[in-house]
Structures are given as C-alpha cells and as structure tokens.
Design a protein around this motif. Structure first.
Motif, PDB file in Angstrom:
ATOM      1  N   ALA A 185      87.645  12.325  51.605  1.00  0.00           N
ATOM      2  CA  ALA A 185      88.738  12.280  52.469  1.00  0.00           C
ATOM      3  C   ALA A 185      88.740  13.417  53.641  1.00  0.00           C
ATOM      4  CB  ALA A 185      89.854  11.883  51.922  1.00  0.00           C
ATOM      5  N   ALA A 186      88.309  14.575  52.894  1.00  0.00           N
ATOM      6  CA  ALA A 186      88.339  15.999  53.668  1.00  0.00           C
ATOM      7  C   ALA A 186      87.081  16.025  54.496  1.00  0.00           C
ATOM      8  CB  ALA A 186      88.524  17.038  52.774  1.00  0.00           C
ATOM      9  N   GLY A 187      86.184  14.972  54.332  1.00  0.00           N
ATOM     10  CA  GLY A 187      84.916  15.088  55.295  1.00  0.00           C
ATOM     11  C   GLY A 187      83.933  16.045  54.630  1.00  0.00           C
ATOM     12  N   LEU A 188      83.998  16.311  53.156  1.00  0.00           N
ATOM     13  CA  LEU A 188      82.989  17.057  52.390  1.00  0.00           C
ATOM     14  C   LEU A 188      81.908  15.954  51.725  1.00  0.00           C
ATOM     15  CD1 LEU A 188      85.629  19.426  50.497  1.00  0.00           C
ATOM     16  CD2 LEU A 188      84.189  20.167  52.649  1.00  0.00           C
ATOM     17  N   TRP A 189      80.730  16.661  51.927  1.00  0.00           N
ATOM     18  CA  TRP A 189      79.366  16.172  51.069  1.00  0.00           C
ATOM     19  C   TRP A 189      79.591  16.430  49.717  1.00  0.00           C
ATOM     20  CZ3 TRP A 189      75.817  17.750  47.944  1.00  0.00           C
ATOM     21  CH2 TRP A 189      74.487  16.899  47.915  1.00  0.00           C
ATOM     22  N   VAL A 190      79.326  15.559  48.752  1.00  0.00           N
ATOM     23  CA  VAL A 190      79.528  15.798  47.130  1.00  0.00           C
ATOM     24  C   VAL A 190      78.360  15.551  46.538  1.00  0.00           C
ATOM     25  CG1 VAL A 190      80.944  15.539  45.028  1.00  0.00           C
ATOM     26  CG2 VAL A 190      82.153  15.301  47.479  1.00  0.00           C
ATOM     27  N   GLY A 191      77.766  16.479  45.933  1.00  0.00           N
ATOM     28  CA  GLY A 191      76.691  16.432  44.854  1.00  0.00           C
ATOM     29  C   GLY A 191      77.027  16.656  43.575  1.00  0.00           C
ATOM     30  N   GLY A 192      76.187  15.935  42.564  1.00  0.00           N
ATOM     31  CA  GLY A 192      76.637  16.492  40.972  1.00  0.00           C
ATOM     32  C   GLY A 192      75.546  17.086  40.234  1.00  0.00           C
ATOM     33  N   TRP A 193      75.540  17.772  39.316  1.00  0.00           N
ATOM     34  CA  TRP A 193      74.614  18.452  38.454  1.00  0.00           C
ATOM     35  C   TRP A 193      74.924  18.432  37.215  1.00  0.00           C
ATOM     36  CZ3 TRP A 193      76.159  22.671  35.721  1.00  0.00           C
ATOM     37  CH2 TRP A 193      77.173  23.432  36.260  1.00  0.00           C
ATOM     38  N   VAL A 194      74.052  18.256  36.253  1.00  0.00           N
ATOM     39  CA  VAL A 194      72.525  17.953  36.438  1.00  0.00           C
ATOM     40  C   VAL A 194      72.662  16.368  36.031  1.00  0.00           C
ATOM     41  CG1 VAL A 194      70.393  18.458  35.645  1.00  0.00           C
ATOM     42  CG2 VAL A 194      71.906  20.171  35.647  1.00  0.00           C
ATOM     43  N   VAL A 195      71.738  15.665  36.895  1.00  0.00           N
ATOM     44  CA  VAL A 195      71.403  14.236  36.593  1.00  0.00           C
ATOM     45  C   VAL A 195      70.278  13.897  35.961  1.00  0.00           C
ATOM     46  CG1 VAL A 195      71.536  12.000  37.719  1.00  0.00           C
ATOM     47  CG2 VAL A 195      73.077  13.631  38.363  1.00  0.00           C
ATOM     48  N   ASN A 196      69.943  13.767  34.944  1.00  0.00           N
ATOM     49  CA  ASN A 196      68.681  13.568  33.815  1.00  0.00           C
ATOM     50  C   ASN A 196      68.343  12.385  33.310  1.00  0.00           C
ATOM     51  OD1 ASN A 196      67.623  16.137  34.893  1.00  0.00           O
ATOM     52  ND2 ASN A 196      68.512  17.281  33.231  1.00  0.00           N
ATOM     53  N   THR A 197      69.552  11.634  32.882  1.00  0.00           N
ATOM     54  CA  THR A 197      69.470  10.478  32.058  1.00  0.00           C
ATOM     55  C   THR A 197      69.805   9.285  32.868  1.00  0.00           C
ATOM     56  OG1 THR A 197      71.406  10.658  31.489  1.00  0.00           O
ATOM     57  CG2 THR A 197      69.748  11.766  30.297  1.00  0.00           C
ATOM     58  N   ASP A 210      76.922  11.642  46.912  1.00  0.00           N
ATOM     59  CA  ASP A 210      76.178  11.550  47.727  1.00  0.00           C
ATOM     60  C   ASP A 210      74.572  12.161  47.528  1.00  0.00           C
ATOM     61  OD1 ASP A 210      77.940  11.138  50.005  1.00  0.00           O
ATOM     62  OD2 ASP A 210      78.846  12.789  49.488  1.00  0.00           O
ATOM     63  N   GLY A 211      74.579  13.126  46.378  1.00  0.00           N
ATOM     64  CA  GLY A 211      73.440  13.618  46.009  1.00  0.00           C
ATOM     65  C   GLY A 211      73.473  14.052  44.596  1.00  0.00           C
ATOM     66  N   ALA A 212      72.194  14.116  43.797  1.00  0.00           N
ATOM     67  CA  ALA A 212      72.041  14.550  42.481  1.00  0.00           C
ATOM     68  C   ALA A 212      71.039  15.427  42.273  1.00  0.00           C
ATOM     69  CB  ALA A 212      71.674  13.042  41.859  1.00  0.00           C
ATOM     70  N   THR A 213      71.414  16.445  41.571  1.00  0.00           N
ATOM     71  CA  THR A 213      70.690  17.688  41.282  1.00  0.00           C
ATOM     72  C   THR A 213      69.983  17.168  39.927  1.00  0.00           C
ATOM     73  OG1 THR A 213      72.055  19.120  42.464  1.00  0.00           O
ATOM     74  CG2 THR A 213      70.357  20.209  40.829  1.00  0.00           C
TER      75      THR A 213
END
Length: 227
Positions: A185-197, A210-213
C-alpha cells in the motif's frame, strides 16, 4: 505468480558462499539477481563475506577488519576459492546485484564504487542498518535501496520510507500478510528470505511476495525446490 529469484550469497546451497564460483553458478542457473555481503578489510577493501570474522567460511580466524586484503587472499574460502572483493564480482558476472552492507563503515566505500562505475541501474543496496542506507542514498542520488529485517518487522514500512528505501527484504518465517499489505500500500517491493522448500515457496506465493531469496538454483529452474 512469478517471483523474482535472488541467489543468496550466489547459490550457497551448492557452492561455497560469497565466492566467484558461487556467483558464476548462480548466473548460469538463471537466477534473476545475485545477492552478496560486504565488509571492509583493514586497508579499506570491499570484502565479500557474510560474517564479521573469517572463521566460519575460511580456514582462517579473526575479524575481517583486522586483516589486510593481502592477508585475506591467503585464505581458502571453500574448495580452493579465494575471498573476492566487490569489484571482482562486478567483472565476473553481468547479472543485477543486491549488495548487502554488513559493516556500516562499508557504506562510503560502496557508494564510491557505485558512483565511479555508474551502477545505480545494476546494483541495489540492502542492509539491516537504516543509517547505512541513508548514507548511501545521500552519497549516490538515484541508488535503489532496501531495508532488511529479521525479528524486528512491526515498523519496517515506516523505517523503509524514512530512509528513502523502495523495498523490503524480510525473514519469511516472521513475515505476516499484514506487513506485506501495508508495504504494498506504501508502494514498497517486498522480498522474503530464505525460500528453499516447497512449503516456503507456497508461503511466499500466499503472502503475495514480489521476490524470493534462495540458496537453491532449482527454485528458478522448476519453481518447486526439493525439501
């Protein structure tokens, strides 16, 4: 939903982390962005390493800040790899880079390289340290920055906006849908860590990230990393 895939310290699940071998393998695997970590050596080199000491990832001991680059070069960073500096990574791969400032003192040195090489389009600066992001943004107008957070996530949207960051990179195990929605809502991109499974991938998609580390190149190739 398509996730931007970010190689964690290269592809640390299959190659020695934060080494040229790991970064090259990550690029060959087709990961969208390569993430790395930065500290300063005793003589001011931008050293690519996660920890403040060399103990865990090399055959040496002691703090990075207490060693010259020449001394760091004598260490084995895994499978015969040497400790790289940031500029070597820039030359070894062509992929976009997330450069994480671990040592706040590295902010000014990183800003200098970004400015000299005109890297604002290729390199996003990320950090747990609000002050480091603010300093880089002041020194390099137009640089893209992201705030990283682990346990402290309640105020991350406000903190990111306060330092001019346009993105958040958060521990997926502590991330809530409310935080993602407030960030978007604030216009921020959001990624998460760590996505392995598979479970973590499903969670990332359910949260609308939006993204996965990831440590695993399979997440880019198949979308379904092995458990």
């Amino acid at each position: 939903m398509s996730l931007l895939t970010i190689g964690h310290r290269g592809v640390m699940g299959v190659a020695p982390e934060n080494t040229l071998r790991s970064f090259v393998q990550a690029e060959k695997a087709g990961l969208d962005v390569i993430e790395l970590d930065l500290h300063l050596s005793e003589d001011g080199a931008l050293v690519v390493m996660h920890d403040a000491t060399v103990d865990r990832t090399t055959d040496g001991t002691g703090p990075i800040s207490g060693k010259t680059l020449a001394e760091l070069r004598t260490l084995d960073a895994g499978d015969g790899e040497r400790v790289p500096v940031f500029e070597e990574v820039l030359d070894a791969i062509t992929a976009p880079i997330q450069a994480e400032i671990k040592d706040v003192h590295a902010a000014r040195a990183l800003a200098s390289v970004l400015d000299e090489r005109d890297l604002t389009g290729r390199v996003q600066v990320i950090s747990f340290h609000d002050e480091a992001l603010a300093e880089v943004r002041e020194l390099v107008p137009g640089v893209r920055t992201a705030l990283v957070a682990d346990e402290r996530q309640a105020d991350v949207v406000e903190r990111a906006l306060a330092v001019g960051a346009t993105a958040l990179v958060l521990n997926i195990r502590r991330l809530t849908l409310d935080t993602v929605e407030r960030a978007h809502a604030a216009g921020l991109w959001v990624g998460g860590w760590v996505v392995n499974t598979r479970e973590e991938l499903r969670l990332a998609r359910a949260l609308g990230l939006d993204g996965a580390t990831t440590d695993r190149p399979e997440i880019r190739l198949t979308g379904h990393p092995e458990d």
